[in-house]
Write a protein that holds these residues in place. Structure first.
Motif, short mmCIF file in Angstrom:
data_model
loop_
_atom_site.label_atom_id
_atom_site.label_comp_id
_atom_site.label_asym_id
_atom_site.label_seq_id
_atom_site.Cartn_x
_atom_site.Cartn_y
_atom_site.Cartn_z
N LEU A 168 0.41 1.53 9.59
CA LEU A 168 -0.60 0.49 9.42
C LEU A 168 -0.88 -0.21 10.75
O LEU A 168 -2.03 -0.55 11.05
CB LEU A 168 -0.14 -0.53 8.37
CG LEU A 168 -1.13 -1.68 8.08
CD1 LEU A 168 -2.47 -1.13 7.61
CD2 LEU A 168 -0.57 -2.65 7.05
N PHE A 181 -8.98 4.37 1.45
CA PHE A 181 -7.96 3.42 1.84
C PHE A 181 -8.49 1.99 1.75
O PHE A 181 -7.80 1.08 1.28
CB PHE A 181 -7.49 3.73 3.26
CG PHE A 181 -6.47 2.76 3.79
CD1 PHE A 181 -5.15 2.82 3.39
CD2 PHE A 181 -6.83 1.79 4.71
CE1 PHE A 181 -4.20 1.94 3.88
CE2 PHE A 181 -5.90 0.89 5.21
CZ PHE A 181 -4.58 0.97 4.79
N THR A 208 -4.73 8.19 0.07
CA THR A 208 -4.35 8.47 1.45
C THR A 208 -5.24 7.67 2.39
O THR A 208 -6.37 7.31 2.03
CB THR A 208 -4.48 9.97 1.76
OG1 THR A 208 -4.16 10.20 3.14
CG2 THR A 208 -5.90 10.46 1.52
N ALA A 209 -4.72 7.41 3.58
CA ALA A 209 -5.52 6.67 4.57
C ALA A 209 -6.30 7.59 5.48
O ALA A 209 -7.25 7.18 6.12
CB ALA A 209 -4.59 5.78 5.42
N MET A 231 0.82 -1.21 0.00
CA MET A 231 0.00 0.00 0.00
C MET A 231 0.85 1.26 0.00
O MET A 231 0.32 2.37 0.05
CB MET A 231 -0.91 0.00 1.24
CG MET A 231 -1.93 -1.12 1.27
SD MET A 231 -3.19 -0.96 -0.01
CE MET A 231 -4.03 0.53 0.51
N PHE A 237 -9.31 5.58 9.41
CA PHE A 237 -8.89 5.54 8.02
C PHE A 237 -10.11 5.71 7.13
O PHE A 237 -11.25 5.64 7.58
CB PHE A 237 -8.15 4.24 7.69
CG PHE A 237 -8.85 2.99 8.15
CD1 PHE A 237 -9.64 2.26 7.29
CD2 PHE A 237 -8.72 2.56 9.47
CE1 PHE A 237 -10.29 1.11 7.70
CE2 PHE A 237 -9.37 1.41 9.90
CZ PHE A 237 -10.15 0.68 9.02
N SER A 238 -9.86 5.96 5.87
CA SER A 238 -10.92 6.38 4.96
C SER A 238 -11.45 5.23 4.11
O SER A 238 -10.83 4.18 3.97
CB SER A 238 -10.38 7.48 4.04
OG SER A 238 -9.31 6.96 3.25
N PHE A 259 2.69 2.37 2.44
CA PHE A 259 2.56 3.03 3.73
C PHE A 259 3.64 2.48 4.66
O PHE A 259 4.18 1.39 4.45
CB PHE A 259 1.19 2.74 4.37
CG PHE A 259 0.11 3.68 3.93
CD1 PHE A 259 -0.22 4.79 4.68
CD2 PHE A 259 -0.57 3.48 2.75
CE1 PHE A 259 -1.21 5.66 4.28
CE2 PHE A 259 -1.57 4.33 2.33
CZ PHE A 259 -1.88 5.44 3.11
N ILE A 307 -3.29 1.72 12.72
CA ILE A 307 -4.65 1.50 12.20
C ILE A 307 -5.21 0.19 12.75
O ILE A 307 -6.34 0.13 13.23
CB ILE A 307 -4.63 1.47 10.66
CG1 ILE A 307 -4.37 2.88 10.11
CG2 ILE A 307 -5.95 0.92 10.11
CD1 ILE A 307 -4.28 2.93 8.59
#
Length: 220
Positions: free
Chosen positions: A40, A54, A98-99, A33, A50-51, A35, A43
């Motif tokens: 992560l 993501f 983006t996350a 990803m 996060f979105s 990232f 998260i």
């Protein structure tokens, strides 16, 4: 993040935990990803929201069907292609999003005038962007990792003169044993001088890179 995203967030997180249950899977998925592993893991631990962007990226990168992340699953529900993608770190797509969730802006109506009086002048409130502080903290963390790598390169470059002196001695021994002609001798010594010259240039670039990294993201 909209209301539907907020309601699905626990399901998304549970499915992410399921996908990264194997040892090393979180690290591999983070790289797929693009990232950092630490972000992560925050998260997965519930310390970062996060979105939807993501989540759709995870589906695309790992080869999951669209919408798979929106419903609870068990280990047996993970497609074989997705397991192989994560195990072998072979992404099906490239994620460039983006996350960070996009917070919904609150809509407030101005107060109505009372008994015909003019409405009070609107006072500007200082911004309190919590997400901006979170992004800054994340930036500082990844920046520190980059600075550590730069310092490691700098240490290697500063040790080079010792190895360079030993190499010069070895080449002197070769010249003494082979007694090459003047052109070859000059070429050998010229290469050594170029190595030292470029080492000094690289070291200056590394020092400048270090100084620039230290200022990235900081307010003047």
């Amino acid at each position: 993040m909209d209301e539907s995203g907020e309601s699905l967030l626990p399901v998304w997180r549970a499915n992410l935990v399921l996908l990264t249950r194997k040892v090393g899977a979180a690290t591999r998925l983070a790289r797929m990803m693009t990232f950092s592993e630490s972000y992560l893991k925050l998260i997965l631990a519930g310390q970062r929201d996060f979105s939807d962007e993501f989540v759709r990226g995870v589906e695309a990168v790992t080869g999951l069907p669209a919408g798979w992340m929106d419903t609870p699953h068990e280990d047996a529900d993970i497609p074989d292609d997705t397991r192989a993608s994560i195990d072998n770190e072979i992404p099906h797509a490239r994620f460039r999003g983006t996350a960070a969730p996009v917070r919904k802006k609150s809509v407030l109506r101005a107060p109505e005038p009372i008994f015909g009086q003019p409405a009070p002048t609107k006072r500007e409130e200082p911004p309190t962007d919590v997400e901006a502080h979170r992004r800054l903290a994340g930036l500082r963390k990844v920046r520190e990792l980059a600075v550590q790598d730069v310092k490691r390169i700098e240490r290697h470059l500063t040790l080079l003169p010792v190895e360079h002196a030993a190499l010069r001695t070895r080449i002197d021994d070769v010249i003494a044993a082979a007694d090459p002609d003047a052109r070859v001798r000059a070429d050998l010594m010229g290469r050594l001088e170029q190595i030292e010259k470029h080492r000094e240039l690289l070291l200056r670039h590394v020092e400048k890179l270090h100084a620039l990294l230290a200022r990235v993201g900081e307010q003047e």
